[in-house]
Design a protein around this motif. Structure first.
Motif, PDB file in Angstrom:
ATOM      1  N   PHE A  20      18.584  65.988  14.594  1.00  0.00           N
ATOM      2  CA  PHE A  20      19.439  65.697  14.286  1.00  0.00           C
ATOM      3  C   PHE A  20      20.244  65.316  12.666  1.00  0.00           C
ATOM      4  O   PHE A  20      20.194  64.367  11.594  1.00  0.00           O
ATOM      5  N   PHE A  58       9.777  64.613  18.423  1.00  0.00           N
ATOM      6  CA  PHE A  58      10.385  63.013  17.725  1.00  0.00           C
ATOM      7  C   PHE A  58       8.616  62.043  18.468  1.00  0.00           C
ATOM      8  O   PHE A  58       8.404  61.052  17.814  1.00  0.00           O
ATOM      9  N   ALA A  75      12.401  60.722   9.430  1.00  0.00           N
ATOM     10  CA  ALA A  75      13.165  61.506  10.729  1.00  0.00           C
ATOM     11  C   ALA A  75      14.114  60.290  11.153  1.00  0.00           C
ATOM     12  O   ALA A  75      14.637  60.240  12.203  1.00  0.00           O
ATOM     13  N   GLY A  76      15.523  59.759  10.015  1.00  0.00           N
ATOM     14  CA  GLY A  76      15.871  58.620  10.432  1.00  0.00           C
ATOM     15  C   GLY A  76      15.273  57.447  11.404  1.00  0.00           C
ATOM     16  O   GLY A  76      15.258  57.482  13.270  1.00  0.00           O
ATOM     17  N   MET A  77      14.021  56.908  11.019  1.00  0.00           N
ATOM     18  CA  MET A  77      13.565  56.241  12.067  1.00  0.00           C
ATOM     19  C   MET A  77      13.701  54.976  11.902  1.00  0.00           C
ATOM     20  O   MET A  77      13.641  54.727  10.696  1.00  0.00           O
ATOM     21  N   THR A  78      13.960  54.731  13.298  1.00  0.00           N
ATOM     22  CA  THR A  78      13.907  53.068  13.454  1.00  0.00           C
ATOM     23  C   THR A  78      12.999  52.470  13.052  1.00  0.00           C
ATOM     24  O   THR A  78      11.954  52.235  13.988  1.00  0.00           O
ATOM     25  N   ARG A  83       6.615  49.623  16.722  1.00  0.00           N
ATOM     26  CA  ARG A  83       6.202  51.507  15.756  1.00  0.00           C
ATOM     27  C   ARG A  83       5.431  50.106  14.805  1.00  0.00           C
ATOM     28  O   ARG A  83       4.233  50.652  13.974  1.00  0.00           O
ATOM     29  N   GLN A 124      17.273  61.305  23.786  1.00  0.00           N
ATOM     30  CA  GLN A 124      15.705  61.819  23.330  1.00  0.00           C
ATOM     31  C   GLN A 124      14.632  61.998  23.304  1.00  0.00           C
ATOM     32  O   GLN A 124      14.348  60.182  22.935  1.00  0.00           O
ATOM     33  N   GLY A 126      11.265  58.866  23.564  1.00  0.00           N
ATOM     34  CA  GLY A 126      11.071  57.729  22.511  1.00  0.00           C
ATOM     35  C   GLY A 126      11.837  57.515  21.498  1.00  0.00           C
ATOM     36  O   GLY A 126      11.327  57.050  20.334  1.00  0.00           O
ATOM     37  N   THR A 127      12.769  57.084  21.897  1.00  0.00           N
ATOM     38  CA  THR A 127      14.156  57.462  20.440  1.00  0.00           C
ATOM     39  C   THR A 127      14.180  55.747  20.539  1.00  0.00           C
ATOM     40  O   THR A 127      14.310  55.583  22.298  1.00  0.00           O
ATOM     41  N   THR A 128      14.969  55.036  20.196  1.00  0.00           N
ATOM     42  CA  THR A 128      15.515  54.121  20.071  1.00  0.00           C
ATOM     43  C   THR A 128      17.335  53.742  21.933  1.00  0.00           C
ATOM     44  O   THR A 128      16.643  53.167  22.047  1.00  0.00           O
ATOM     45  N   PHE A 147      17.276  66.834  20.749  1.00  0.00           N
ATOM     46  CA  PHE A 147      19.117  66.327  21.234  1.00  0.00           C
ATOM     47  C   PHE A 147      20.173  67.864  21.286  1.00  0.00           C
ATOM     48  O   PHE A 147      20.656  67.691  22.050  1.00  0.00           O
ATOM     49  N   ASP A 165      22.027  57.709  17.967  1.00  0.00           N
ATOM     50  CA  ASP A 165      22.273  57.832  17.486  1.00  0.00           C
ATOM     51  C   ASP A 165      23.717  57.584  16.180  1.00  0.00           C
ATOM     52  O   ASP A 165      23.644  58.839  16.954  1.00  0.00           O
ATOM     53  N   GLU A 189      20.567  49.093  13.937  1.00  0.00           N
ATOM     54  CA  GLU A 189      19.424  49.237  13.630  1.00  0.00           C
ATOM     55  C   GLU A 189      19.503  49.798  11.662  1.00  0.00           C
ATOM     56  O   GLU A 189      20.145  49.593  11.550  1.00  0.00           O
ATOM     57  N   TYR A 191      16.794  52.954   9.563  1.00  0.00           N
ATOM     58  CA  TYR A 191      16.086  53.401   8.800  1.00  0.00           C
ATOM     59  C   TYR A 191      14.840  53.241   7.792  1.00  0.00           C
ATOM     60  O   TYR A 191      15.595  52.090   6.873  1.00  0.00           O
TER      61      TYR A 191
HETATM   62  N1  GLN Z   1      16.865  56.254  15.091  1.00  0.00           N
HETATM   63  C1  GLN Z   1      16.164  56.492  16.108  1.00  0.00           C
HETATM   64  C2  GLN Z   1      15.038  56.026  16.375  1.00  0.00           C
HETATM   65  O1  GLN Z   1      14.550  55.868  15.585  1.00  0.00           O
HETATM   66  C3  GLN Z   1      16.495  58.119  16.542  1.00  0.00           C
HETATM   67  C4  GLN Z   1      15.341  58.854  15.483  1.00  0.00           C
HETATM   68  C5  GLN Z   1      15.418  60.298  16.176  1.00  0.00           C
HETATM   69  O2  GLN Z   1      16.222  60.767  17.094  1.00  0.00           O
HETATM   70  N2  GLN Z   1      15.579  61.567  15.090  1.00  0.00           N
HETATM   71  O3  GLN Z   1      14.352  55.908  17.968  1.00  0.00           O
END
Ligand code: GLN
Length: 228
Positions: A20, A58, A75-78, A83, A124, A126-128, A147, A165, A189, A191
């Protein structure tokens, strides 16, 4: 994982998924680096401990956090409502939208999610991005853990688009000029860094550190380092 446990152990253990860029990715030296990793290093430094990075798919990050295998997820997690029922999120530290990436040599130039109906689309798991395309009937969604594998499928012509993203989409397009970003979908979104539900002490520490990184200019320096 109280702050004391982490200090006694001598390391902060973070979970991430390193395909990512520029948030977390594997560089030429085979090290996991990126914007999130630098923030994690700042957290560890301020605790006076080393940083240990656990690389996971992820969709395994939240279970690992719940089981206490990692102290936090970066992890750039939204931050999503779903969640936030099972983990606690820090203040938002980055804004994001979804993007559609296709092959530059194809005539297919989707401008909105509905344009993907009847097409094969890689995401990917489970991602948004997965959520956004799975909500629309008639899109054939192919789910990957990495990815890098999703883009391999796009390159080989086995899927028509990848949805992910915006910032990582741009990073992949920059690295592989055969791909183009055909649209950005405004999903609004943000993070967050996730800690185990109820771990107020660690959450406060993360939030305070984010404030300090912003007020001291470190955060802006990291933006320049990874997003120029
Ligand atoms: N921001 C996206 C999510 O939270 C993707 C994050 C990621 O793939 N690392 O689902």
């Amino acid at each position: 994982q109280s702050l004391n446990t982490i200090k006694k152990r001598g390391k902060l253990i973070i979970g991430t998924e390193p395909t990512f860029p520029p948030f977390e990715f594997v560089d030429e030296k085979n090290q996991i680096v990126g914007f999130d990793i630098d923030i994690a290093n700042e957290l560890a430094k301020r605790l006076g401990v080393k940083l240990e990075i656990v690389s996971l798919p992820f969709d395994s990050l939240i279970p690992a956090l719940q089981q206490g295998k990692i102290d936090l997820i970066i992890a750039g997690m939204t931050i999503t409502e779903e969640r936030a029922k099972v983990v606690d999120f820090s203040k938002p530290y980055f804004e994001a939208n979804q993007a559609l990436v296709v092959r530059g040599d194809s005539k297919f130039q989707p401008k909105k999610i509905e344009d993907l109906v009847g097409k094969k689309v890689a995401v990917q798991l489970g991602t948004t991005g997965d959520l956004v395309v799975s909500e629309v009937k008639g899109i054939e969604v192919v789910r990957f853990q990495k990815f890098t594998d999703a883009f391999l499928e796009l390159q080989n012509g086995r899927v028509d688009a990848v949805v992910l993203d915006e910032a990582p989409a741009k990073a992949y397009v920059k690295k592989f000029p055969k791909f183009i970003l055909s649209a950005v979908i405004d999903t609004g979104e943000t993070y967050g860094i996730a800690v185990k539900k109820g771990n107020r002490e660690l959450l406060n520490f993360v939030n305070q550190t984010l404030d300090i990184l912003k007020s001291t200019g470190v955060y802006n320096r990291l933006l320049q380092k990874w997003f120029e």
